[in-house]
Scaffold this motif. Structure first.
Motif, mmCIF file in Angstrom:
data_model
loop_
_atom_site.group_PDB
_atom_site.id
_atom_site.type_symbol
_atom_site.label_atom_id
_atom_site.label_comp_id
_atom_site.label_asym_id
_atom_site.label_seq_id
_atom_site.Cartn_x
_atom_site.Cartn_y
_atom_site.Cartn_z
ATOM 1 N N ALA A 65 -6.708 15.531 -4.990
ATOM 2 C CA ALA A 65 -6.167 14.185 -4.770
ATOM 3 C C ALA A 65 -4.724 14.014 -5.226
ATOM 4 O O ALA A 65 -3.916 13.439 -4.489
ATOM 5 N N ARG A 91 -7.373 3.692 1.460
ATOM 6 C CA ARG A 91 -8.496 4.312 0.757
ATOM 7 C C ARG A 91 -8.324 4.106 -0.747
ATOM 8 O O ARG A 91 -9.274 3.777 -1.457
ATOM 9 N N PRO A 102 0.817 -1.226 0.000
ATOM 10 C CA PRO A 102 0.000 0.000 0.000
ATOM 11 C C PRO A 102 0.847 1.272 0.000
ATOM 12 O O PRO A 102 0.485 2.263 -0.633
ATOM 13 N N ALA A 141 -7.496 5.862 -11.402
ATOM 14 C CA ALA A 141 -7.795 4.560 -11.985
ATOM 15 C C ALA A 141 -6.537 3.699 -12.006
ATOM 16 O O ALA A 141 -5.422 4.198 -12.084
ATOM 17 N N PHE A 142 -6.733 2.398 -11.892
ATOM 18 C CA PHE A 142 -5.626 1.466 -11.807
ATOM 19 C C PHE A 142 -5.739 0.416 -12.904
ATOM 20 O O PHE A 142 -6.847 0.038 -13.260
ATOM 21 N N PRO A 143 -4.688 -0.102 -13.469
ATOM 22 C CA PRO A 143 -3.286 0.288 -13.266
ATOM 23 C C PRO A 143 -2.942 1.639 -13.890
ATOM 24 O O PRO A 143 -3.698 2.150 -14.708
ATOM 25 N N LEU A 145 2.260 1.764 -3.350
ATOM 26 C CA LEU A 145 1.145 2.186 -4.200
ATOM 27 C C LEU A 145 0.967 3.702 -4.169
ATOM 28 O O LEU A 145 0.752 4.339 -5.204
ATOM 29 N N VAL A 146 1.071 4.271 -2.962
ATOM 30 C CA VAL A 146 0.913 5.719 -2.828
ATOM 31 C C VAL A 146 2.017 6.441 -3.601
ATOM 32 O O VAL A 146 1.749 7.410 -4.334
ATOM 33 N N ASN A 162 1.369 6.083 -7.235
ATOM 34 C CA ASN A 162 0.194 6.865 -7.628
ATOM 35 C C ASN A 162 0.490 8.361 -7.729
ATOM 36 O O ASN A 162 -0.207 9.084 -8.432
ATOM 37 N N SER A 164 -10.679 14.108 0.607
ATOM 38 C CA SER A 164 -11.903 13.744 -0.119
ATOM 39 C C SER A 164 -12.193 14.677 -1.280
ATOM 40 O O SER A 164 -13.202 14.503 -1.957
ATOM 41 N N PHE A 175 -4.827 6.719 3.934
ATOM 42 C CA PHE A 175 -4.963 7.135 2.535
ATOM 43 C C PHE A 175 -4.605 5.991 1.582
ATOM 44 O O PHE A 175 -5.298 5.762 0.584
ATOM 45 N N SER A 176 -3.534 5.243 1.919
ATOM 46 C CA SER A 176 -3.117 4.160 1.028
ATOM 47 C C SER A 176 -4.179 3.064 0.954
ATOM 48 O O SER A 176 -4.396 2.469 -0.102
ATOM 49 N N VAL A 186 -2.392 15.569 -2.694
ATOM 50 C CA VAL A 186 -2.382 14.768 -1.467
ATOM 51 C C VAL A 186 -1.490 13.542 -1.656
ATOM 52 O O VAL A 186 -0.710 13.179 -0.777
ATOM 53 N N ASN A 187 -1.581 12.935 -2.843
ATOM 54 C CA ASN A 187 -0.733 11.797 -3.180
ATOM 55 C C ASN A 187 0.743 12.113 -3.030
ATOM 56 O O ASN A 187 1.504 11.330 -2.464
#
Lengths: 267, 308
Positions: free
Chosen positions: A237, B156, A25, A41-43, A28-29, A32, A232, B153-154, A240-241
């Motif tokens: 977003a 989420r 995870p 959207a992923f991937p 992932l962040v 992302n 949110s 967040f991760s 924030v990533n």
């Protein structure tokens, strides 16, 4: 323990899966934050660094970061002083109510953060606001210092128990007064534990969100509060990533430093 | 207090200090020196003002506020004794359900953390090579500092519709659970797992190998050895870890807000009432305190806390 070969393999695979669940995870962040689409959207289809540039120029983020640094610094300073004082008292003296004092220090982290938050919120609003001290930067610092004291306390107390008190006795025999003995003999003895505790307190304060939401006035925004407010919002977003990715990477610094500090002591 | 009972005769000041400084600090020093009680008092005065007066005072005031009421038009707190708030919490089915749901989630998180920590601890302590063990030990503690919100967040992102989990499960013809109670339990377990894994692993390391070997020699299979020898010895570590996983889950509401979907927890109720109806929020804040105190009391009864 004699485990069968299949059992060993199962355990190894299990450990690997747990580690994967811990780190995927977070990776992932980071991945992302380079995702060109805002939908998440992923991937990931297309890589970009534009969000990193956008985050660097984001005024709100910079202000929130500065607020967080201020709050964490002052809260750390307070917890360093108070935490060391309690650690000193508890490890060197016998007195009535010692266990109660010990419990008092630990209580703010034993109780859920929301309790500390609501209690302080309530005190500031009903007692301190009429006296002119409303919710704001100060109340956030008070909240953070309250649960950070234990971090310094734990570290310093553990060290004090192992310190050679004969050195202090010697210093005093040679004519140093109480203060001089403290600053030239006692303090250097627990300095690395003191710094390690301070780092933990700083990191804890920097990351804190629950107590902060209850003790901050609407205008006071620490970095976690900024992330919380923007998590949110779809158009924020990507930024924030990036901030999250930076925080993951930055978190390695205190870990590395405290590892080194505690490692040095063992030598 | 055994130290320094007789003041040294040779308390001569350093030669280089000035006369005024010598007199002031040395006088204070001498007073502190001969009066240990004064020293303890001086050390404890500030910390006790902070923790004893401000913090405990706040908790006491919270308790008192829980018996007050709010003007429903102005949201102003009216200091008048009433049991209304507690009556509301105890009789409103929605509040009861929220409290029970939160306790259930906290227990589920604790169970998930325990059942992951047991095999991981076994592997790390008794199977892995020393090098692998060191890597894993750092590996489980490192994410503690990665930032609470970052981790929420991760997850989420992971649970989002069309997100990584859905993508991963698509070939199997499945989808992820989406935001809801299951996602919340997984996220909270992830957040607090190190608090369980670390004590369980260190307790596992302290179990002597020959104890487990003896069990095998007597014919016990692997699982029987784990169940009858290891688990009883690990009990204090499980309880110590559970205090954190349970208490932290009980008070959390941020994760619930971001991955919990419509799941309401104690924290969400407190947060939504803190400005509109502070006495009700205060009364609801008493609930996690009581639950944690009860939990600590039960943990203490098992004797596990002494072993810490």
């Amino acid at each position: 323990m004699r485990l069968s070969a299949p059992a060993k393999i199962t355990l190894r695979v299990f450990a690997f899966l747990v580690m994967a669940a811990i780190y995927l995870p977070l990776l992932l962040v980071i991945a992302n934050s380079f995702n060109a689409t805002t939908s998440g959207a992923f991937p990931i289809q297309e890589f970009t660094t534009k969000w990193w540039v956008a985050a660097m120029h984001n005024e709100g983020v910079r202000e929130a970061l500065w607020t967080s640094i201020k709050v964490a610094s002052v809260a750390t300073a307070i917890s360093l002083v108070l935490g060391s004082m309690v650690a000193f008292a508890l490890s060197r003296y016998e007195f009535f109510g010692k266990n109660t004092v010990n419990l008092l220090v630990v209580l703010p982290i034993a109780l859920p953060g929301i309790v500390t938050g609501v209690a302080l919120n309530n005190t500031f609003k009903t007692v301190l606001e009429p006296l002119g001290i409303g919710l704001g930067l100060f109340s956030v610092i008070v909240g953070h210092a309250t649960f950070s004291i234990v971090m310094v306390f734990n570290n310093v107390q553990a060290r004090m128990g192992r310190m050679n008190r004969g050195l202090e006795e010697a210093a005093m025999d040679m004519g140093a007064n109480v203060f001089k003995t403290f600053f030239q003999v006692t303090f250097p003895g627990f300095r690395s534990a003191f710094i390690a505790g301070g780092l933990l307190a700083f990191a804890l304060s920097f990351d804190e969100i629950v107590v902060t939401t209850f003790t901050a006035a609407p205008g006071t925004e620490t970095l976690p509060i900024w992330i919380f407010n923007n998590m949110s919002r779809p158009n924020q977003a990507p930024v924030v990533n990036v901030i999250a990715a930076v925080l993951i990477l930055a978190s390695m610094i205190p870990v590395y430093l405290s590892q080194r500090l505690t490692g040095d002591d063992k030598k | 207090m055994t130290l320094l009972q007789t003041p040294p005769d040779s308390a001569a000041p350093p030669v280089h200090s000035t006369a005024t400084r010598r007199s002031l600090t040395d006088v204070v020093s001498r007073v502190l020196y001969v009066r240990p009680k004064l020293r303890v008092t001086a050390l404890l005065l500030l910390p006790m003002l902070w923790l004893g007066v401000l913090y405990i005072g706040s908790l006491a005031l919270l308790f008192i506020t829980a018996f007050w009421t709010t003007d429903s038009f102005t949201s102003k707190v009216i200091p008048a004794f009433t049991l209304e708030n507690f009556a509301e919490i105890l009789t409103q089915p929605a509040y009861q359900a929220t409290a029970l749901r939160t306790i259930g989630i906290a227990l589920a998180v604790t169970l998930v953390c325990m059942s992951l920590a047991l095999p991981l601890g076994l592997y790390m302590a008794k199977v892995a090579s020393p090098r692998m063990r060191a890597v894993l030990a750092i590996g489980i503690t490192l994410p503690l500092w990665a930032g609470y919100l970052v981790k929420v967040f991760s997850w989420r992102i992971t649970f989002s519709a069309g997100g990584p989990l859905d993508w991963l499960l698509a070939p199997l013809g499945m989808t992820g659970p989406g935001y809801g109670t299951a996602a919340l339990i997984i996220t909270l377990s992830y957040l607090w797992f190190p608090y369980m894994a670390v004590p369980v692993y260190s307790a596992f390391r302290q179990i002597p190998d020959n104890l487990l070997d003896a069990s095998s020699d007597l014919g016990a299979r692997s699982w029987a050895t784990v169940r009858t020898v290891a688990i009883p010895l690990l009990k204090p570590a499980f309880i110590a870890g559970s205090i954190f996983t349970f208490s932290l889950s009980l008070g959390d509401y941020i994760a619930a807000q971001f991955v919990g979907g419509k799941t309401q927890v104690i924290g969400t109720v407190i947060a939504s009432n803190i400005n509109l109806n502070p006495p009700l929020a205060a009364a609801f804040g008493i609930v996690p305190i009581l639950v944690v105190v009860l939990y600590l009391f039960l943990a203490r009864k098992t004797g596990a806390l002494k072993a810490l």
